[in-house]
Design a protein around this motif. Sequence first.
Motif, PDB file in Angstrom:
ATOM      1  N   ILE A 128       0.759  -1.116   0.199  1.00  0.00           N
ATOM      2  CA  ILE A 128       0.044  -0.244  -0.330  1.00  0.00           C
ATOM      3  C   ILE A 128       0.950   1.456   0.351  1.00  0.00           C
ATOM      4  O   ILE A 128       0.764   2.210  -0.983  1.00  0.00           O
ATOM      5  CB  ILE A 128      -1.172  -0.427   1.583  1.00  0.00           C
ATOM      6  CG1 ILE A 128      -1.730   0.877   1.367  1.00  0.00           C
ATOM      7  CG2 ILE A 128      -0.182  -0.115   2.445  1.00  0.00           C
ATOM      8  CD1 ILE A 128      -2.684   0.654   0.030  1.00  0.00           C
ATOM      9  N   PHE A 129       2.261   0.957   0.841  1.00  0.00           N
ATOM     10  CA  PHE A 129       2.666   2.698   1.343  1.00  0.00           C
ATOM     11  C   PHE A 129       3.543   2.610  -0.758  1.00  0.00           C
ATOM     12  O   PHE A 129       3.466   3.462  -1.237  1.00  0.00           O
ATOM     13  CB  PHE A 129       3.921   1.577   1.661  1.00  0.00           C
ATOM     14  CG  PHE A 129       3.192   2.028   2.951  1.00  0.00           C
ATOM     15  CD1 PHE A 129       3.118   3.065   3.964  1.00  0.00           C
ATOM     16  CD2 PHE A 129       3.439   0.362   3.594  1.00  0.00           C
ATOM     17  CE1 PHE A 129       2.578   2.656   4.993  1.00  0.00           C
ATOM     18  CE2 PHE A 129       3.459   0.073   4.801  1.00  0.00           C
ATOM     19  CZ  PHE A 129       2.473   1.227   5.397  1.00  0.00           C
ATOM     20  N   SER A 130       4.040   1.224  -1.451  1.00  0.00           N
ATOM     21  CA  SER A 130       4.672   1.864  -2.843  1.00  0.00           C
ATOM     22  C   SER A 130       3.126   2.096  -4.016  1.00  0.00           C
ATOM     23  O   SER A 130       3.919   3.426  -4.300  1.00  0.00           O
ATOM     24  CB  SER A 130       5.079   0.684  -3.015  1.00  0.00           C
ATOM     25  OG  SER A 130       4.720  -0.515  -3.232  1.00  0.00           O
ATOM     26  N   ILE A 131       2.047   1.557  -3.803  1.00  0.00           N
ATOM     27  CA  ILE A 131       1.335   2.044  -4.465  1.00  0.00           C
ATOM     28  C   ILE A 131       0.886   3.719  -4.605  1.00  0.00           C
ATOM     29  O   ILE A 131       0.640   4.421  -5.399  1.00  0.00           O
ATOM     30  CB  ILE A 131       0.228   0.993  -4.346  1.00  0.00           C
ATOM     31  CG1 ILE A 131       0.920  -0.383  -4.868  1.00  0.00           C
ATOM     32  CG2 ILE A 131      -1.131   1.282  -5.610  1.00  0.00           C
ATOM     33  CD1 ILE A 131      -0.546  -1.189  -4.761  1.00  0.00           C
ATOM     34  N   VAL A 132       0.608   3.589  -3.150  1.00  0.00           N
ATOM     35  CA  VAL A 132      -0.470   5.154  -2.627  1.00  0.00           C
ATOM     36  C   VAL A 132       1.137   5.865  -2.960  1.00  0.00           C
ATOM     37  O   VAL A 132       0.624   7.483  -3.739  1.00  0.00           O
ATOM     38  CB  VAL A 132      -0.504   5.360  -1.627  1.00  0.00           C
ATOM     39  CG1 VAL A 132      -1.503   6.371  -1.287  1.00  0.00           C
ATOM     40  CG2 VAL A 132      -1.586   3.888  -0.989  1.00  0.00           C
TER      41      VAL A 132
END
Length: 194
Positions: free
Chosen positions: A62-66
């Motif tokens: 979620i951190f890399s995508i967002v």
Amino acid sequence: MKNEVRQWALFTSITGIISIGCYFLAILIPLKGFFWHLNSFSIGVLLGVSLFGLSKIFTQSIFSIVGGLLSLLGGIFMSYMLILQHGLSAYNNSGSSSNGIQAFNYIQLSTDIAFDFFIGIGLIFLCVQMIREGKIWLIVGLIGFVLQPMQIVFNLITFPINPHEKGLLDIGPFAALWLVMIYLLSGRVYLNKK
């Protein structure tokens, strides 16, 4: 999958280094006309796509995508802001009356803050992912985890005026050098994933 990560790493390194080169060219060398516009308008686009690419070389979370998506939006805001600034400059140089110029100036200043906010939040997410990746990314992520919140807080304190115009430290050049480290590390990922 390994080949896709290599391609993203190479793309990230190249577009990132070019964006930082354009940034320093813009602040150090006075360009005119076509080359001034081309250089300035390229910075945000290249920065946004390079940071989106950075999100693709990390373990997907979620951190890399967002972080990648918000950074891409930040790059879009930067391009928009620079286009507004060039338009304002052209208007000022045309000899037209200054009615509405102050309002227009506040619009472009606010767009600059929008860029800093989106890119800052996006980079904070990417920093969390860097810290999770460990090794050298841990150190780079921690540096960014200090720089990016400072950038956001300074912008919120002085809104809509830029922090350096209010006597606060301009984080931009430090963030640019930090990004150079990231882009060089991305190149290392490309070389190591053969």
